[in-house]
Design a protein around this motif. Structure first.
Motif, PDB file in Angstrom:
ATOM      1  N   UNK A 107      -3.891   2.524  -5.646  1.00  0.00           N
ATOM      2  CA  UNK A 107      -2.849   3.343  -6.487  1.00  0.00           C
ATOM      3  C   UNK A 107      -2.800   4.647  -5.905  1.00  0.00           C
ATOM      4  N   UNK A 108      -1.996   5.576  -6.350  1.00  0.00           N
ATOM      5  CA  UNK A 108      -1.801   6.868  -5.559  1.00  0.00           C
ATOM      6  C   UNK A 108      -2.915   7.852  -5.912  1.00  0.00           C
ATOM      7  N   UNK A 109      -3.811   7.586  -6.902  1.00  0.00           N
ATOM      8  CA  UNK A 109      -5.081   8.543  -7.230  1.00  0.00           C
ATOM      9  C   UNK A 109      -6.235   7.786  -6.896  1.00  0.00           C
ATOM     10  N   UNK A 110      -6.285   6.788  -6.220  1.00  0.00           N
ATOM     11  CA  UNK A 110      -7.326   6.249  -5.630  1.00  0.00           C
ATOM     12  C   UNK A 110      -8.375   5.723  -6.675  1.00  0.00           C
ATOM     13  N   UNK A 111      -8.018   5.452  -7.741  1.00  0.00           N
ATOM     14  CA  UNK A 111      -8.878   4.849  -8.994  1.00  0.00           C
ATOM     15  C   UNK A 111      -9.122   3.322  -8.772  1.00  0.00           C
TER      16      UNK A 111
END
Length: 145
Positions: A108-112
């Motif tokens: 996911x874009x935020x790396x979570x």
């Protein structure tokens, strides 16, 4: 079989049929605008798959590299000088009957979280995508359908 750029555009990771993940330092070459084709050797070869390596994906914050293979596991590598194998995730995939495993990874874009394909909930004969949580990569949710 697969390759991916690091978030800072300096490295490429490649997955191949020799079961390995290779790390290539392309940053200096790209900065110098080469006019000739150069042959590179990998700066690191990661050996953590028992069968074909199928996919690679860089964490958006450049802390982890994740790889997949036909050995029914997702490997979490620590990005850096040592490139340590931090963890192998097998639970979402171990009851899968097919030998060809995960082919695509997507952070996911935020790396979570990272989404992996070709998982199977325990004792169920259905196909899912498993979303692994970054905290310890041992918790996941199954996307069925």
């Amino acid at each position: 079989i697969d390759c991916a750029w690091s978030p800072d555009n300096s490295l490429i990771a490649s997955a191949s049929l020799d079961n390995n993940i290779c790390i290539w330092n392309v940053g200096p070459i790209l900065k110098n605008n080469p006019s000739n084709i150069e042959t590179l050797a990998p700066i690191k070869v990661l050996s953590g798959h028992e069968t074909f390596a199928r996919g690679v994906a860089w964490d958006p914050v450049n802390k982890y590299l994740v790889s997949t293979g036909d050995d029914k596991k997702v490997n979490i590598w620590e990005v850096g000088n040592e490139w340590n194998l931090l963890q192998s995730v097998v639970s979402p995939y171990k009851s899968k009957e097919s030998k060809t495993m995960i082919r695509k990874l997507s952070w996911c874009p935020d790396g979570s979280n990272i989404c992996t394909t070709n998982a199977t909930p325990l004792n169920q004969n259905i196909h899912t995508a498993a979303v692994l949580m970054r905290d310890d990569f041992s918790n996941w949710i199954d996307l069925i359908g």
